[in-house]
Write an enzyme that holds these catalytic residues in place. Structure first.
Site, PDB file in Angstrom:
ATOM      1  N   TYR A 115       0.863  -1.191   0.000  1.00  0.00           N
ATOM      2  CA  TYR A 115       0.000   0.000   0.000  1.00  0.00           C
ATOM      3  C   TYR A 115       0.890   1.228   0.000  1.00  0.00           C
ATOM      4  CZ  TYR A 115      -3.317   3.549   1.585  1.00  0.00           C
ATOM      5  OH  TYR A 115      -4.085   4.683   1.693  1.00  0.00           O
ATOM      6  N   GLU A 203      -3.552   7.671  -3.858  1.00  0.00           N
ATOM      7  CA  GLU A 203      -3.432   6.378  -3.192  1.00  0.00           C
ATOM      8  C   GLU A 203      -3.231   5.279  -4.230  1.00  0.00           C
ATOM      9  OE1 GLU A 203      -6.198   4.475   0.137  1.00  0.00           O
ATOM     10  OE2 GLU A 203      -7.049   4.167  -1.867  1.00  0.00           O
TER      11      GLU A 203
END
Length: 393
Positions: A115, A203
């Site tokens: 991530y 993101e």
């Protein structure tokens, strides 16, 4: 402002962020054409502004908004099943979102998921890199259960991203050798994109390493600073109003800040802080706010009228609470707007009005002399209590 994944991929290409190739389709025929160029591993992704698409369910019963297939015909068939259907995920709520486009892209084998995000941190007033070795669809669970697996790197807003900070993040993720170099180039390009495009968040979930050692951005979500969009007409053109609440789209036309909620007491307030306090005190007295609506510090009569129309466009609204503190704003202007709006929309639900501040005496006189059925209040607590009582009655 948010954008779709396929639009994010276009930005990645522009700034040199490595990502599998892919294009958008809004018909099954287009999906077939694109898929035929992608090789023998193809991913088809529903394009909506929501996470959890892979685990989502369409209202027609079809499972999953993300599928990997091995030939173009399968990709076309999947696109046909998704397009025009409503996808429900944990982020969309029960109402779901209509899928009008799908992205058809090269699918890659994944050895490891990570991530990675960059966002603006209000506390430090600086960009911050957020990363984790645990990427993928369960990142929310990682944040809730094992937050120690998520780490942060603050970046000085004037100095920018430094080489030692890149090395630090790479080491935390376990990258070394050639993969550390690849990640460094990816993070540098991503940070440049973040700054130059005035993003509030970007993101990548997941960031992946493939079996042949490539480091790629597989999925992306962007938020842009609305106040900076005037500098980026090319990005503003990416806005998809169909992904927004139509009431929010309508409110933006009149420079009103509106967010729809699930309650039944509508709020019309000037100032974001006062609007938040108004919603809080409605909750305190046992009511449920139907919206956040900030008309700003200098609203006109026309804006107030349009605010009423937007409020009444919500069938759940059973009462309206107007809470105005006149600083720059003239209370009498608001009062005239309330009277005009009530008559124009044929208001037939309880209306509670609390005015205070600049020219309040004239404003209260305008309300008192009108033939509009309303309830006056002198304090915010009194106004909220009366609005909640009107609903219960």
């Amino acid at each position: 402002m948010n954008i779709h994944e396929y639009q994010a991929k276009e930005l990645f290409e522009k700034f040199g962020v490595p990502s599998p190739k892919g294009r958008v389709a809004d018909t099954a025929e287009q999906a077939l054409t694109i898929a035929s160029e992608m090789g023998d591993q193809i991913v088809v992704k529903a394009q909506v502004h929501a996470g959890g698409r892979g685990k989502g369910t369409f209202k027609n019963g079809f499972k999953g908004g993300v599928h990997v297939v091995t030939d173009a015909k399968e990709a076309s068939d999947l696109a046909a099943q998704m397009l025009g259907q409503v996808l429900v995920t944990h982020q969309t709520g029960e109402e779901g979102k209509l899928v009008s486009k799908v992205m058809v892209a090269e699918a890659v084998d994944i050895k490891k998921e990570y991530y990675l995000a960059i966002l603006m941190d209000r506390e430090s007033r600086s960009p911050v890199i957020v990363a984790s070795t645990e990427g993928g669809v369960n990142i929310e669970e990682v944040a809730a259960v094992t937050p120690e697996r998520i780490f942060h790197q603050t970046v000085h807003p004037l100095l920018g991203l430094q080489a030692y900070e890149i090395r630090k993040v790479a080491a935390k993720l376990g990258f070394s050798g050639d993969q550390a170099k690849q990640f460094g180039k990816l993070l540098s390009a991503l940070y440049r994109l973040f700054i130059e495009c005035d993003c509030s968040m970007v993101e990548i979930n997941p960031l992946v390493v493939t079996p042949d050692g490539r480091v790629l951005a597989l999925d992306a979500k962007f938020d842009f600073d609305d106040n900076a969009l005037y500098r980026h007409p090319d990005i503003e053109a990416l806005h998809d109003p169909t992904e927004q609440d139509p009431r929010e789209v309508e409110a933006a036309k009149y420079h009103l800040n509106y967010i729809g909620l699930d309650g039944n007491i509508a709020c019309l307030v000037n100032g974001a802080g006062l609007a938040m306090a108004t919603m809080d005190i409605i909750k305190h007295f046992g009511g449920e706010p139907a919206n956040f609506l900030d008309v700003g510090g200098g609203a006109s009569q026309e804006q107030v009228t349009n605010a009423f129309k937007i409020i009444l466009g919500d069938p759940k609204v059973k009462a309206i609470l107007v809470n105005i503190f006149g600083g720059i704003m003239d209370c009498d202007v608001i009062a005239r707007g309330i009277v005009a709006a009530s008559k124009e929309v044929s208001l037939n639900i309880p209306l509670v009005v609390r005015l205070e501040g600049n020219n309040v005496a004239a404003g209260k006189r305008t309300l008192a002399e009108s033939d509009v059925a309303l309830t006056s209040a002198d304090t915010l607590a009194e106004a909220a209590e009366k609005a909640v009582a009107a609903i219960k009655a």
